[in-house]
Design a protein around this motif. Sequence first.
Motif, PDB file in Angstrom:
ATOM      1  N   MET A   1       0.847  -1.198   0.000  1.00 24.83           N
ATOM      2  CA  MET A   1       0.000   0.000   0.000  1.00 24.83           C
ATOM      3  C   MET A   1       0.882   1.248   0.000  1.00 24.83           C
ATOM      4  SD  MET A   1      -3.017   1.135   2.604  1.00 24.83           S
ATOM      5  CE  MET A   1      -2.139   2.009   3.888  1.00 24.83           C
ATOM      6  N   ALA A   2       0.548   2.177  -0.842  1.00 22.20           N
ATOM      7  CA  ALA A   2       1.343   3.393  -0.971  1.00 22.20           C
ATOM      8  C   ALA A   2       0.574   4.597  -0.441  1.00 22.20           C
ATOM      9  CB  ALA A   2       1.716   3.621  -2.431  1.00 22.20           C
ATOM     10  N   LYS A   3       1.338   5.615  -0.084  1.00 26.88           N
ATOM     11  CA  LYS A   3       0.754   6.891   0.327  1.00 26.88           C
ATOM     12  C   LYS A   3       0.833   7.818  -0.885  1.00 26.88           C
ATOM     13  CE  LYS A   3       0.937  10.194   4.066  1.00 26.88           C
ATOM     14  NZ  LYS A   3       1.727  10.769   5.147  1.00 26.88           N
ATOM     15  N   ILE A   4      -0.343   8.193  -1.406  1.00 27.85           N
ATOM     16  CA  ILE A   4      -0.414   8.890  -2.681  1.00 27.85           C
ATOM     17  C   ILE A   4      -1.060  10.266  -2.530  1.00 27.85           C
ATOM     18  CG2 ILE A   4      -1.291   8.743  -5.055  1.00 27.85           C
ATOM     19  CD1 ILE A   4      -1.457   5.669  -4.588  1.00 27.85           C
ATOM     20  N   ALA A   5      -0.459  11.255  -3.187  1.00 28.24           N
ATOM     21  CA  ALA A   5      -1.018  12.610  -3.231  1.00 28.24           C
ATOM     22  C   ALA A   5      -1.684  12.793  -4.587  1.00 28.24           C
ATOM     23  CB  ALA A   5       0.095  13.641  -3.056  1.00 28.24           C
ATOM     24  N   VAL A   6      -2.942  13.245  -4.592  1.00 24.26           N
ATOM     25  CA  VAL A   6      -3.665  13.485  -5.841  1.00 24.26           C
ATOM     26  C   VAL A   6      -4.070  14.956  -5.910  1.00 24.26           C
ATOM     27  CG1 VAL A   6      -5.728  12.913  -7.205  1.00 24.26           C
ATOM     28  CG2 VAL A   6      -4.525  11.101  -5.970  1.00 24.26           C
TER      29      VAL A   6
ATOM     30  N   ILE B   1       4.171   8.669  -3.965  1.00 23.48           N
ATOM     31  CA  ILE B   1       3.943   9.012  -5.371  1.00 23.48           C
ATOM     32  C   ILE B   1       2.842  10.069  -5.451  1.00 23.48           C
ATOM     33  CG2 ILE B   1       2.229   7.198  -5.793  1.00 23.48           C
ATOM     34  CD1 ILE B   1       3.744   6.703  -8.491  1.00 23.48           C
ATOM     35  N   GLY B   2       2.845  10.833  -6.520  1.00 23.95           N
ATOM     36  CA  GLY B   2       1.818  11.855  -6.710  1.00 23.95           C
ATOM     37  C   GLY B   2       1.148  11.717  -8.058  1.00 23.95           C
ATOM     38  N   VAL B   3      -0.074  12.216  -8.151  1.00 22.54           N
ATOM     39  CA  VAL B   3      -0.809  12.260  -9.416  1.00 22.54           C
ATOM     40  C   VAL B   3      -1.149  13.723  -9.670  1.00 22.54           C
ATOM     41  CG1 VAL B   3      -2.876  11.529 -10.654  1.00 22.54           C
ATOM     42  CG2 VAL B   3      -1.771   9.938  -9.056  1.00 22.54           C
ATOM     43  N   VAL B   4      -0.682  14.243 -10.806  1.00 23.04           N
ATOM     44  CA  VAL B   4      -0.890  15.649 -11.133  1.00 23.04           C
ATOM     45  C   VAL B   4      -1.577  15.783 -12.490  1.00 23.04           C
ATOM     46  CG1 VAL B   4       1.075  16.446  -9.768  1.00 23.04           C
ATOM     47  CG2 VAL B   4       1.407  15.892 -12.186  1.00 23.04           C
TER      48      VAL B   4
ATOM     49  N   ASP C   1       9.098  15.900  -3.770  1.00 20.65           N
ATOM     50  CA  ASP C   1      10.214  15.043  -3.362  1.00 20.65           C
ATOM     51  C   ASP C   1       9.857  13.569  -3.553  1.00 20.65           C
ATOM     52  OD1 ASP C   1       8.414  14.663  -1.306  1.00 20.65           O
ATOM     53  OD2 ASP C   1       9.820  15.196   0.302  1.00 20.65           O
ATOM     54  N   PHE C   2       8.980  13.300  -4.516  1.00 19.76           N
ATOM     55  CA  PHE C   2       8.555  11.937  -4.832  1.00 19.76           C
ATOM     56  C   PHE C   2       8.204  11.893  -6.316  1.00 19.76           C
ATOM     57  CE2 PHE C   2       5.152  14.401  -2.797  1.00 19.76           C
ATOM     58  CZ  PHE C   2       4.217  14.494  -3.824  1.00 19.76           C
ATOM     59  N   PRO C   3       8.168  10.700  -6.927  1.00 16.07           N
ATOM     60  CA  PRO C   3       7.812  10.621  -8.350  1.00 16.07           C
ATOM     61  C   PRO C   3       6.353  10.995  -8.571  1.00 16.07           C
ATOM     62  CG  PRO C   3       8.093   8.418  -7.426  1.00 16.07           C
ATOM     63  CD  PRO C   3       8.476   9.397  -6.359  1.00 16.07           C
ATOM     64  N   VAL C   4       6.053  11.549  -9.738  1.00 17.32           N
ATOM     65  CA  VAL C   4       4.676  11.916 -10.059  1.00 17.32           C
ATOM     66  C   VAL C   4       4.243  11.291 -11.379  1.00 17.32           C
ATOM     67  CG1 VAL C   4       4.668  14.104  -8.781  1.00 17.32           C
ATOM     68  CG2 VAL C   4       5.358  14.081 -11.170  1.00 17.32           C
TER      69      VAL C   4
ATOM     70  N   THR D   1       1.995   0.447 -11.239  1.00 15.58           N
ATOM     71  CA  THR D   1       3.273   0.017 -11.825  1.00 15.58           C
ATOM     72  C   THR D   1       4.439   0.669 -11.096  1.00 15.58           C
ATOM     73  OG1 THR D   1       2.240  -0.285 -13.992  1.00 15.58           O
ATOM     74  CG2 THR D   1       4.632  -0.043 -13.966  1.00 15.58           C
ATOM     75  N   ARG D   2       4.332   1.986 -10.871  1.00 14.70           N
ATOM     76  CA  ARG D   2       5.386   2.722 -10.162  1.00 14.70           C
ATOM     77  C   ARG D   2       5.554   2.195  -8.731  1.00 14.70           C
ATOM     78  NH1 ARG D   2       6.182   8.178 -11.722  1.00 14.70           N
ATOM     79  NH2 ARG D   2       7.243   8.175 -13.713  1.00 14.70           N
TER      80      ARG D   2
END
Length: 78
Positions: free
Chosen positions: A1-6, A38-41, A53-56, A73-74
């Motif tokens: 499980m990841a912590k994701i910013a959207v 990870i982030g979603v932009v 400071d994380f992949p997007v 996938t990431r």
Amino acid sequence: MAKIAVEQPFEDVKAALEQKGHEVQMFNTDENVSGFDIGVVRAINEGNNDEFDFPVVSMKGMSIGDVVDAVETRVNQM
């Protein structure tokens, strides 16, 4: 499980990622966001590459399903 910013206002992406079991938080583009896996932009442009400071993952041209697949996938590569 990841912590994701959207990025706001993509609640549908947040819901889809939460269904996959990820911890998701929304953020506004002008916020200083850190501490996520990870982030979603909306889109990646030259100016905001070093903003995180994380992949997007950029949503540009992708369906919600495509975004979820790209994030998973990431995450699996981490």
